[in-house]
Design an enzyme around this catalytic site. Structure first.
Site, short mmCIF file in Angstrom:
data_model
loop_
_atom_site.label_atom_id
_atom_site.label_comp_id
_atom_site.label_asym_id
_atom_site.label_seq_id
_atom_site.Cartn_x
_atom_site.Cartn_y
_atom_site.Cartn_z
N ASP A 1 -11.51 2.76 4.07
CA ASP A 1 -11.87 1.34 4.01
C ASP A 1 -13.39 1.15 3.91
O ASP A 1 -13.86 0.05 3.62
CB ASP A 1 -11.41 0.65 5.30
CG ASP A 1 -10.16 -0.18 5.13
OD1 ASP A 1 -9.93 -0.69 4.03
OD2 ASP A 1 -9.41 -0.31 6.12
N LYS B 1 0.85 -1.21 0.00
CA LYS B 1 0.00 0.00 0.00
C LYS B 1 0.88 1.24 0.00
O LYS B 1 0.62 2.20 -0.73
CB LYS B 1 -0.92 0.00 1.23
CG LYS B 1 -2.07 -1.00 1.11
CD LYS B 1 -2.84 -1.18 2.42
CE LYS B 1 -3.88 -2.29 2.26
NZ LYS B 1 -4.56 -2.69 3.48
N GLN C 1 -4.91 -1.44 9.61
CA GLN C 1 -4.84 -2.78 9.03
C GLN C 1 -5.43 -3.81 9.99
O GLN C 1 -5.11 -3.82 11.17
CB GLN C 1 -3.37 -3.11 8.70
CG GLN C 1 -3.17 -4.41 7.95
CD GLN C 1 -3.71 -4.40 6.53
OE1 GLN C 1 -3.83 -3.35 5.90
NE2 GLN C 1 -4.05 -5.55 6.01
N1 GUN Z 1 -7.11 -6.83 6.14
C1 GUN Z 1 -7.43 -7.57 5.04
N2 GUN Z 1 -8.08 -6.82 4.14
C2 GUN Z 1 -8.17 -5.58 4.66
C3 GUN Z 1 -8.73 -4.36 4.18
O1 GUN Z 1 -9.30 -4.25 3.09
N3 GUN Z 1 -8.61 -3.30 5.02
C4 GUN Z 1 -8.01 -3.38 6.24
N4 GUN Z 1 -7.96 -2.27 6.99
N5 GUN Z 1 -7.49 -4.49 6.71
C5 GUN Z 1 -7.56 -5.59 5.91
#
Ligand code: GUN
Length: 284
Positions: free
Chosen positions: A120, A53, A97
């Site tokens: 998100d 990311k 995350q």
């Molecule tokens: N963990 C796995 N997929 C995601 C996601 O799309 N966002 C976040 N914040 N954590 C994750």
């Protein structure tokens, strides 16, 4: 002939367009979209996702801040960290995350994020808006899958779509996005009875159950579209999807690979939504 849905190529195309839009925003408004990512603990997979990311955010010209904190952090300390970013005008998107350590309540953390910065789309304000038909921030993985359908001109109107997995991150929001395109939606999960039989009715099958090679040819109607959200490691540490690719590719009309399918699109949508949040901050 089975067509591969190339998520990596689509992600690259969208991210290079985005880099241009980011440059324009800088030139015209003097604003740089800012993304803050908070990573708690040492989960190796989460570290890989967050690094990806960060790299993509920098490549697209974003300001990227990644905070890595030990899993001894308290819930109150984590909320205080989020609150600083809520107040920071140079940050337009905040992502924590998941998964979080057991002593931290995911819901309390998600609730602490300013809904306007919740890139998100997990905050109840945003999930509520999605279900009542006024979406702003969307969960990134389902949003990325919808972009794939658009790119490959896969029409969803009136189609039988079936989702395997009912998570808040993928399955549930995916159902709503498909409904918005007038698909008929079946949302299934680990307790669903006669799953292969049900799945064989689907024109479009989306698999997000988190079990390596769970879906075989037995689940798939001839000519169905198959989207694999899975990211699992096999016994040799190799990255594999929830779908047994070689087997299912024999019957599917379109299929996403792992890696190079859904994963890169998730990151793209995260950046796109952060850019959109930055754009909204201009008109305030
Ligand atoms: N963990 C796995 N997929 C995601 C996601 O799309 N966002 C976040 N914040 N954590 C994750």
């Amino acid at each position: 002939m089975t067509q591969i849905i190339d998520g990596k190529a689509l992600a690259q195309k969208m991210q290079s367009k985005l880099a241009q839009k980011v440059q324009d925003l800088k030139d015209k408004e003097g604003i740089v979209p800012g993304l803050a990512v908070i990573l708690v603990g040492e989960d190796p997979a989460s570290h890989v996702y967050v690094r990806n990311k960060e790299r993509s955010a920098l490549q697209a010209g974003f300001k990227s801040e990644v905070v890595r904190v030990p899993d001894s952090i308290s819930q109150a300390e984590l909320i205080a960290l989020i609150d600083n970013y809520n107040k920071d005008c140079s940050i337009h998107g905040i992502l924590v995350q998941l998964p979080l350590p057991a002593h931290i309540d995911d819901n309390a953390i998600i609730l602490a994020i300013d809904p306007q910065k919740d890139v998100d789309g997990f905050h109840p304000m945003n999930t509520g808006k999605l279900w009542s038909g006024q979406p702003v921030m969307l969960p990134c993985t389902p949003a990325g899958i919808m972009e794939m359908f658009r790119e490959y001109e896969i029409d969803l109107e009136g189609k039988n779509t079936l989702i395997i997995g009912r998570s808040n991150i993928v399955g549930k929001p995916m159902a709503q996005l498909l409904l918005n395109q007038n698909a008929t939606v079946t949302l299934t999960h680990s307790r669903t009875k006669h799953l292969p039989e049900l799945a064989r009715q689907a024109d479009v099958l989306i698999v997000a159950i988190g079990k390596g090679h769970f879906v075989t040819k037995d689940f798939v109607k001839e000519g169905a579209v198959v989207i694999d959200v899975g990211m699992n490691r096999d016994d040799n540490g190799k990255l594999i999807g929830d779908v047994k690719y070689d087997d299912v590719a024999e019957v599917a009309s379109y299929i996403t690979p792992v890696p190079g399918g859904v994963g890169p699109m998730t990151i793209t949508m995260l950046l796109e939504q952060t850019y959109q949040a930055a754009l909204r901050s201009v008109s305030k």
